[in-house]
Scaffold this motif. Sequence first.
Motif, PDB file in Angstrom:
ATOM      1  N   ASN A  53       0.829  -1.217   0.000  1.00  0.00           N
ATOM      2  CA  ASN A  53       0.000   0.000   0.000  1.00  0.00           C
ATOM      3  C   ASN A  53       0.857   1.258   0.000  1.00  0.00           C
ATOM      4  N   ILE A  54       1.916   1.230   0.814  1.00  0.00           N
ATOM      5  CA  ILE A  54       2.806   2.387   0.892  1.00  0.00           C
ATOM      6  C   ILE A  54       3.456   2.658  -0.460  1.00  0.00           C
ATOM      7  N   GLY A 105       0.713   3.800  -2.964  1.00  0.00           N
ATOM      8  CA  GLY A 105       0.205   5.089  -2.522  1.00  0.00           C
ATOM      9  C   GLY A 105       1.214   6.203  -2.732  1.00  0.00           C
ATOM     10  N   ALA A 106       2.480   5.896  -2.457  1.00  0.00           N
ATOM     11  CA  ALA A 106       3.521   6.902  -2.650  1.00  0.00           C
ATOM     12  C   ALA A 106       3.670   7.263  -4.123  1.00  0.00           C
ATOM     13  N   THR A 154       0.617   9.367  -5.022  1.00  0.00           N
ATOM     14  CA  THR A 154       0.522  10.655  -4.338  1.00  0.00           C
ATOM     15  C   THR A 154       1.592  11.639  -4.792  1.00  0.00           C
ATOM     16  N   TYR A 188      -3.349   9.130  -1.430  1.00  0.00           N
ATOM     17  CA  TYR A 188      -3.256   9.177   0.033  1.00  0.00           C
ATOM     18  C   TYR A 188      -4.191   8.147   0.668  1.00  0.00           C
ATOM     19  N   TRP A 241      -2.485   4.979   0.489  1.00  0.00           N
ATOM     20  CA  TRP A 241      -1.273   4.999   1.290  1.00  0.00           C
ATOM     21  C   TRP A 241      -1.561   4.860   2.782  1.00  0.00           C
ATOM     22  N   SER A 278      -3.646   1.368   4.794  1.00  0.00           N
ATOM     23  CA  SER A 278      -2.610   0.770   5.641  1.00  0.00           C
ATOM     24  C   SER A 278      -3.070   0.676   7.086  1.00  0.00           C
ATOM     25  N   ALA A 300       4.559   8.923   5.344  1.00  0.00           N
ATOM     26  CA  ALA A 300       3.602   9.248   4.296  1.00  0.00           C
ATOM     27  C   ALA A 300       2.726  10.406   4.731  1.00  0.00           C
ATOM     28  N   THR A 359       2.811  14.142   2.949  1.00  0.00           N
ATOM     29  CA  THR A 359       1.595  14.622   2.283  1.00  0.00           C
ATOM     30  C   THR A 359       1.120  15.929   2.896  1.00  0.00           C
TER      31      THR A 359
END
Length: 359
Positions: free
Chosen positions: A233-234, A237-238, A241, A271, A274, A278, A351, A355
Motif C-alpha cells: 500500500n505504501i 500510494g507513494a 501521491t 493518500y 497509502w 494501511s 507518508a 503529504t
Amino acid sequence: MKTRLAVLFSALALLSSVSRAAAHGGEGLTGETAWSTWNLTFEISGLIALTLAIYLRGAIRRRTSAAPLQPLRHLLFGTGVLTLFLALQSPVDAMGERLFLAHQIQHLLLRMVGPMLIVLSYPEAILIAGLPRRVRKQVLAPLLANRGLSTVFSTLTRPWAAFWLFVLSLYVWQIPPIHNAALLNPVIHYVMHITMLVAGFLFFAMIFSRRDTKAGQGHGLRVFLLFATVVSNILLGALTTLKDVALYTAYDIEGRLFGIAPLIDETGGGYVIWVPASMMIIIAIIVTFQGWNAAEERRFARRYEWTGSNTAALEFPETAAELRLKVAGVNRRMGRSLALGCFALFGVVMATAITVLQL
C-alpha cells in the motif's frame, strides 16, 4: 471447509448484482447534486435487505444454542453489510465516476472494510440457519459437498495465493490505461469491482481463519503477509501521491467535481491507498495477534488429551532448555514480522508527514 465455502457463497450472492452500479457514468452530476445522489436499485438494495433478513432469521433460530453469539459479531456483520451498501448505493458511488479520490474511497470500502468486517463476524452458521430448510438441503448442501468447488476455494485461500490476489486486485486496476478503460466500459468496470470484492473476501477469510496450526506457524505467516500488504500500500500510494502529472484522464471527460484540479484529485486518491488502507491492515494485524494467542491457549488447554502418539509430549516442553528449543524458530519469525511491522509503520508516519507538508 463447508463453513468457509458458505460465507463465500453468501458474499457472492450479496454482490452478484452490482453491475447496475458498477459503471453508471457521471453524466449530469454537479457539485450541488452529488451529495444527494443515491443510486438505489432493487437488485442491490433488495438483495442486501434479503441478506439481512436471512441473517436475522438465523440469529433468532440460534439464540437458544449452547454457545450464544456475542452482540459484537452481530454489530460487525451489520456494519460490514452497511459498508457495502454505502459503497454501491450512496453518493460515494456516483462521485466515484467523476473523482479519483471518491473512487479510491469506494474501492477501500468494497475491497477492504466491508469484507474485513463481514468475515470477522464469522456469520456462516447464522446465515445457513437463516435459510429455508429446502434451500439448505437442495441447493446449499450439494454446493458445499462439491469437491471441485472445495478444491478451488482451498487453493484460493492458501496464504500466498490469497495475498497475491489481494495485492494484484489493487495494482492491476490502478494501471492508468486499464483504470481509464474501466471508467468508460461498463463490463470492465463491473469486473473491476467484482474482482476487488472477491479478492477481499478470500484474503480476509484466510487471515481470520480459526483453524489451529502447529506451533502457530500459520498465524506467523498471516502476520507477515499483512505487513507485506502494508508495504505494498505504501509503495503504490507513494507513487500515486507524489507523481507530478495526472494519469487518470477519463475523469476529465465529464469534468471533475467541485472544481478539484486533476493532480490534487489524484494526490488525494493516492493518500487513501497509502494511509487509511494501511491503517485498516494494521487493525487486522492486531486482531490476528489476538487470534494467534487464542489458538495457543486452546492448544495448551488440550495438552493432557491422549493422542495415541509418544511424540505428543514434545508439543509441551517441561524444562527451560526444551522450551527455548521449542520456541526458537517461532521467535525468529516473530522478530522478523515485528521488524517489518516497524518499517511499515514508519512508512505510514512518513507518508502522512510528507503529504501534509505538500498540502
